[in-house]
Design a protein around this motif. Structure first.
Motif, PDB file in Angstrom:
ATOM      1  N   LYS A 168      41.749  49.459  38.510  1.00  0.00           N
ATOM      2  CA  LYS A 168      41.060  48.328  37.938  1.00  0.00           C
ATOM      3  C   LYS A 168      41.189  47.023  39.001  1.00  0.00           C
ATOM      4  CE  LYS A 168      44.873  46.864  35.082  1.00  0.00           C
ATOM      5  NZ  LYS A 168      45.549  46.398  33.479  1.00  0.00           N
ATOM      6  N   THR A 169      40.138  46.304  38.854  1.00  0.00           N
ATOM      7  CA  THR A 169      40.187  44.906  39.602  1.00  0.00           C
ATOM      8  C   THR A 169      39.160  43.785  38.813  1.00  0.00           C
ATOM      9  OG1 THR A 169      39.491  43.935  41.618  1.00  0.00           O
ATOM     10  CG2 THR A 169      38.122  45.754  40.868  1.00  0.00           C
ATOM     11  N   ASP A 170      39.715  42.771  39.103  1.00  0.00           N
ATOM     12  CA  ASP A 170      38.853  41.703  38.378  1.00  0.00           C
ATOM     13  C   ASP A 170      37.631  41.319  39.296  1.00  0.00           C
ATOM     14  OD1 ASP A 170      41.075  41.011  36.697  1.00  0.00           O
ATOM     15  OD2 ASP A 170      41.726  39.421  38.203  1.00  0.00           O
ATOM     16  N   ALA A 171      37.522  42.121  40.583  1.00  0.00           N
ATOM     17  CA  ALA A 171      36.255  41.856  41.351  1.00  0.00           C
ATOM     18  C   ALA A 171      35.057  42.875  40.766  1.00  0.00           C
ATOM     19  CB  ALA A 171      36.572  42.250  42.937  1.00  0.00           C
ATOM     20  N   ILE A 186      36.159  55.470  46.641  1.00  0.00           N
ATOM     21  CA  ILE A 186      36.258  54.647  45.531  1.00  0.00           C
ATOM     22  C   ILE A 186      34.880  53.805  45.370  1.00  0.00           C
ATOM     23  CG2 ILE A 186      37.401  52.420  44.633  1.00  0.00           C
ATOM     24  CD1 ILE A 186      39.873  53.455  45.980  1.00  0.00           C
ATOM     25  N   MET A 187      34.257  53.786  44.014  1.00  0.00           N
ATOM     26  CA  MET A 187      33.271  52.959  43.692  1.00  0.00           C
ATOM     27  C   MET A 187      33.598  51.723  42.991  1.00  0.00           C
ATOM     28  SD  MET A 187      30.661  53.987  45.578  1.00  0.00           S
ATOM     29  CE  MET A 187      29.336  52.993  44.722  1.00  0.00           C
ATOM     30  N   PHE A 188      33.201  50.407  43.395  1.00  0.00           N
ATOM     31  CA  PHE A 188      33.286  49.390  42.425  1.00  0.00           C
ATOM     32  C   PHE A 188      32.035  49.037  41.851  1.00  0.00           C
ATOM     33  CE2 PHE A 188      36.319  48.414  46.345  1.00  0.00           C
ATOM     34  CZ  PHE A 188      37.724  48.629  45.446  1.00  0.00           C
ATOM     35  N   MET A 189      32.059  49.095  40.494  1.00  0.00           N
ATOM     36  CA  MET A 189      30.957  49.165  40.020  1.00  0.00           C
ATOM     37  C   MET A 189      30.682  47.829  39.116  1.00  0.00           C
ATOM     38  SD  MET A 189      30.105  52.266  40.503  1.00  0.00           S
ATOM     39  CE  MET A 189      28.700  52.790  39.214  1.00  0.00           C
ATOM     40  N   GLU A 198      37.118  38.312  53.195  1.00  0.00           N
ATOM     41  CA  GLU A 198      37.844  38.485  51.989  1.00  0.00           C
ATOM     42  C   GLU A 198      38.461  39.499  51.522  1.00  0.00           C
ATOM     43  OE1 GLU A 198      34.412  36.191  48.881  1.00  0.00           O
ATOM     44  OE2 GLU A 198      34.656  37.901  48.988  1.00  0.00           O
ATOM     45  N   THR A 199      39.517  39.414  50.691  1.00  0.00           N
ATOM     46  CA  THR A 199      40.430  40.559  50.311  1.00  0.00           C
ATOM     47  C   THR A 199      40.042  40.840  48.590  1.00  0.00           C
ATOM     48  OG1 THR A 199      42.104  40.162  52.038  1.00  0.00           O
ATOM     49  CG2 THR A 199      42.741  41.186  50.070  1.00  0.00           C
ATOM     50  N   VAL A 200      40.048  42.086  48.553  1.00  0.00           N
ATOM     51  CA  VAL A 200      39.943  42.407  47.113  1.00  0.00           C
ATOM     52  C   VAL A 200      41.244  43.133  46.702  1.00  0.00           C
ATOM     53  CG1 VAL A 200      38.360  43.807  45.522  1.00  0.00           C
ATOM     54  CG2 VAL A 200      37.347  42.728  47.622  1.00  0.00           C
ATOM     55  N   ASN A 201      41.677  42.620  45.572  1.00  0.00           N
ATOM     56  CA  ASN A 201      43.004  43.233  45.120  1.00  0.00           C
ATOM     57  C   ASN A 201      42.643  44.185  43.917  1.00  0.00           C
ATOM     58  OD1 ASN A 201      44.833  41.342  46.506  1.00  0.00           O
ATOM     59  ND2 ASN A 201      44.475  39.427  45.201  1.00  0.00           N
ATOM     60  N   VAL A 202      43.427  45.255  44.259  1.00  0.00           N
ATOM     61  CA  VAL A 202      42.834  46.380  43.129  1.00  0.00           C
ATOM     62  C   VAL A 202      44.073  47.165  42.932  1.00  0.00           C
ATOM     63  CG1 VAL A 202      41.717  48.682  43.094  1.00  0.00           C
ATOM     64  CG2 VAL A 202      40.661  46.776  44.434  1.00  0.00           C
ATOM     65  N   GLU A 203      44.196  47.527  41.519  1.00  0.00           N
ATOM     66  CA  GLU A 203      45.633  48.167  41.052  1.00  0.00           C
ATOM     67  C   GLU A 203      44.766  49.456  40.786  1.00  0.00           C
ATOM     68  OE1 GLU A 203      48.192  46.985  37.454  1.00  0.00           O
ATOM     69  OE2 GLU A 203      47.010  48.218  36.680  1.00  0.00           O
ATOM     70  N   GLU A 256      49.086  59.592  38.679  1.00  0.00           N
ATOM     71  CA  GLU A 256      49.597  60.195  37.584  1.00  0.00           C
ATOM     72  C   GLU A 256      51.038  60.116  37.705  1.00  0.00           C
ATOM     73  OE1 GLU A 256      47.902  64.103  35.662  1.00  0.00           O
ATOM     74  OE2 GLU A 256      49.161  64.782  37.237  1.00  0.00           O
ATOM     75  N   LYS A 257      51.795  60.588  38.799  1.00  0.00           N
ATOM     76  CA  LYS A 257      53.301  60.553  38.942  1.00  0.00           C
ATOM     77  C   LYS A 257      53.890  59.321  39.627  1.00  0.00           C
ATOM     78  CE  LYS A 257      53.476  65.425  39.268  1.00  0.00           C
ATOM     79  NZ  LYS A 257      53.623  66.928  40.039  1.00  0.00           N
ATOM     80  N   ALA A 258      53.248  58.818  40.658  1.00  0.00           N
ATOM     81  CA  ALA A 258      53.717  57.738  41.082  1.00  0.00           C
ATOM     82  C   ALA A 258      53.777  56.350  40.384  1.00  0.00           C
ATOM     83  CB  ALA A 258      53.161  57.403  42.730  1.00  0.00           C
ATOM     84  N   GLY A 259      52.685  56.270  39.601  1.00  0.00           N
ATOM     85  CA  GLY A 259      52.371  55.162  38.867  1.00  0.00           C
ATOM     86  C   GLY A 259      51.423  54.151  39.289  1.00  0.00           C
ATOM     87  N   LYS A 260      51.461  52.737  39.053  1.00  0.00           N
ATOM     88  CA  LYS A 260      50.505  51.914  39.397  1.00  0.00           C
ATOM     89  C   LYS A 260      51.165  51.237  40.834  1.00  0.00           C
ATOM     90  CE  LYS A 260      48.986  51.150  34.558  1.00  0.00           C
ATOM     91  NZ  LYS A 260      48.840  50.143  33.609  1.00  0.00           N
ATOM     92  N   VAL A 261      50.032  50.649  41.495  1.00  0.00           N
ATOM     93  CA  VAL A 261      50.324  49.922  42.609  1.00  0.00           C
ATOM     94  C   VAL A 261      48.892  49.018  43.096  1.00  0.00           C
ATOM     95  CG1 VAL A 261      49.364  51.958  44.197  1.00  0.00           C
ATOM     96  CG2 VAL A 261      50.915  50.138  45.211  1.00  0.00           C
ATOM     97  N   ASN A 262      49.323  47.957  43.355  1.00  0.00           N
ATOM     98  CA  ASN A 262      48.436  47.101  43.830  1.00  0.00           C
ATOM     99  C   ASN A 262      48.151  46.980  45.436  1.00  0.00           C
ATOM    100  OD1 ASN A 262      48.257  45.594  41.491  1.00  0.00           O
ATOM    101  ND2 ASN A 262      50.201  44.406  41.873  1.00  0.00           N
ATOM    102  N   VAL A 263      46.928  47.123  45.592  1.00  0.00           N
ATOM    103  CA  VAL A 263      46.540  47.342  47.067  1.00  0.00           C
ATOM    104  C   VAL A 263      45.480  46.372  47.277  1.00  0.00           C
ATOM    105  CG1 VAL A 263      45.242  49.050  48.573  1.00  0.00           C
ATOM    106  CG2 VAL A 263      46.631  49.792  47.008  1.00  0.00           C
ATOM    107  N   SER A 264      45.770  45.848  48.468  1.00  0.00           N
ATOM    108  CA  SER A 264      44.460  44.748  49.090  1.00  0.00           C
ATOM    109  C   SER A 264      43.522  45.480  50.133  1.00  0.00           C
ATOM    110  CB  SER A 264      45.306  43.623  49.837  1.00  0.00           C
ATOM    111  OG  SER A 264      45.946  42.894  48.879  1.00  0.00           O
ATOM    112  N   PHE A 265      42.183  45.382  49.573  1.00  0.00           N
ATOM    113  CA  PHE A 265      41.078  45.896  50.251  1.00  0.00           C
ATOM    114  C   PHE A 265      40.527  44.877  51.328  1.00  0.00           C
ATOM    115  CE2 PHE A 265      41.764  49.251  47.319  1.00  0.00           C
ATOM    116  CZ  PHE A 265      41.172  50.478  47.762  1.00  0.00           C
ATOM    117  N   HIS A 266      40.528  44.900  52.381  1.00  0.00           N
ATOM    118  CA  HIS A 266      39.906  43.879  53.315  1.00  0.00           C
ATOM    119  C   HIS A 266      38.524  44.236  53.329  1.00  0.00           C
ATOM    120  CE1 HIS A 266      40.236  40.864  56.488  1.00  0.00           C
ATOM    121  NE2 HIS A 266      39.030  41.578  57.155  1.00  0.00           N
TER     122      HIS A 266
END
Length: 334
Positions: free
Chosen positions: A240-243, A285-288, A298-303, A307-317
């Protein structure tokens, strides 16, 4: 190192933004492979020349495919053309300066309404950047008719806009290869910017980036290399992302000899000990329902959630839409 035009473009925009392909073109069964790996090329021949049967198939082997060997095919004779490579390569510790640069299957008969495959194997060079290789292919048919799948996209051009595109292989540099990711500032070898690598559990995510969209675009693509350092498979559930209103995982694939894009119905598996590269062709990945267009720099912040590793915040340049060798369509035609 050789300089090869790199234009891996997400075909989802083509498929969803046009009325569809008037006819399926010759393509490779496996359109993506890792640099330095062994590769089996399977040319998919979906039809003849109009109603005329195919009697010969010839393919030119691009620079960077070493020691190509055709697979024998019942009912067909095989000829090869050998010539010098533009560069010298190492193969099993030896310098290789020449090899097969064209393969010709002839003397067979493939009716126009039948489908068949023509295969060869080779070794991919250890490219220092993601690279697109084109395999110009010519079908010769009865009565001297031909289908020429030989058009190669210029830099910045979508190859699927071409009338007769040559089959294309996207060669990717593994995320664990230091030549593919410069730790100083996150620039990769083709000048495209990507966010710094991040880890979550036993997963490492590198080269995360997107592409600037046109002002009215409602969707955009996201690309990242995910390495699973554990001994167990993991799965990318989503994100998910606010973008954007939604974050989905899509796949480009061949269906009934037509290239199509679909949303995955199940989480994407990240096999143990392997790297899965989300790229314009293949999984991505598709951002809809974008909140606003993606702008260069810009940088798009995406969580992202696994399934096992859990959640991680990734910055997409966000990289430029034009002039970048790792760009993708703006997906504005979704």
């Amino acid at each position: 190192m050789m300089k090869t035009i790199f234009t891996p473009l997400c075909v989802s925009a083509l498929i969803l933004g046009t009325a569809g392909l008037a006819q399926a073109h010759v393509s490779l069964e496996t359109p993506q492979a890792n640099a330095g790996s062994a590769y089996k090329a399977v040319l998919k021949i979906p039809h003849g020349c109009g109603a005329a049967a195919t009697t010969q198939v010839s393919v030119k082997i691009p620079e960077g495919v070493i020691a190509a060997q055709p697979q024998a095919k019942a009912g067909w004779e095989i000829e090869t053309v050998k010539s010098d490579y533009q560069h010298s390569y190492k193969l099993y510790g030896k310098d290789v300066k020449s090899g097969v640069t064209e393969i010709i299957w002839k003397g067979g008969n493939l009716p126009s309404d039948f489908y068949d495959e023509f295969s060869f194997v080779g070794k991919l060079a250890s490219f220092d950047k993601d690279t697109a290789l084109s395999f110009p292919t010519v079908q010769t048919c009865e009565d001297g008719k031909t289908e020429n799948w030989t058009d190669i996209a210029a830099e910045g051009q979508n190859p699927h806009e071409l009338k007769n595109p040559a089959p294309q292989l996207n060669v990717t540099v593994a995320a664990t290869d230091h030549s593919a990711h410069d730790s100083h500032g996150g620039h990769d070898m083709h000048g495209t910017q990507a966010a710094d690598a991040v880890t979550v559990g036993d997963l490492s995510l590198a080269k995360a980036h997107s592409v600037a969209t046109i002002p009215n675009a409602r969707v955009a693509g996201g690309y990242v290399a995910i390495t699973n350092n554990s001994k167990e498979d993991d799965r990318l559930i989503g994100g998910k992302t606010d973008a954007a209103g939604k974050v989905e995982i899509h796949e480009m694939s061949m269906n009934d000899n037509v290239m199509k894009m679909r949303k995955l119905s199940e989480p994407l598996t990240i096999p143990a000990g392997q790297t899965v590269t989300l790229a314009p062709t293949g999984f991505h990945i598709m951002f809809m329902d974008l909140a606003k267009p993606f702008k260069e720099g810009e940088t798009v912040n995406v969580e992202l959630e696994f399934e096992k590793a859990g959640k991680v915040n990734v910055s997409f340049h966000v990289n430029p839409a034009k002039g970048s060798s790792n760009k993708a369509d703006d997906h504005s035609h979704h």
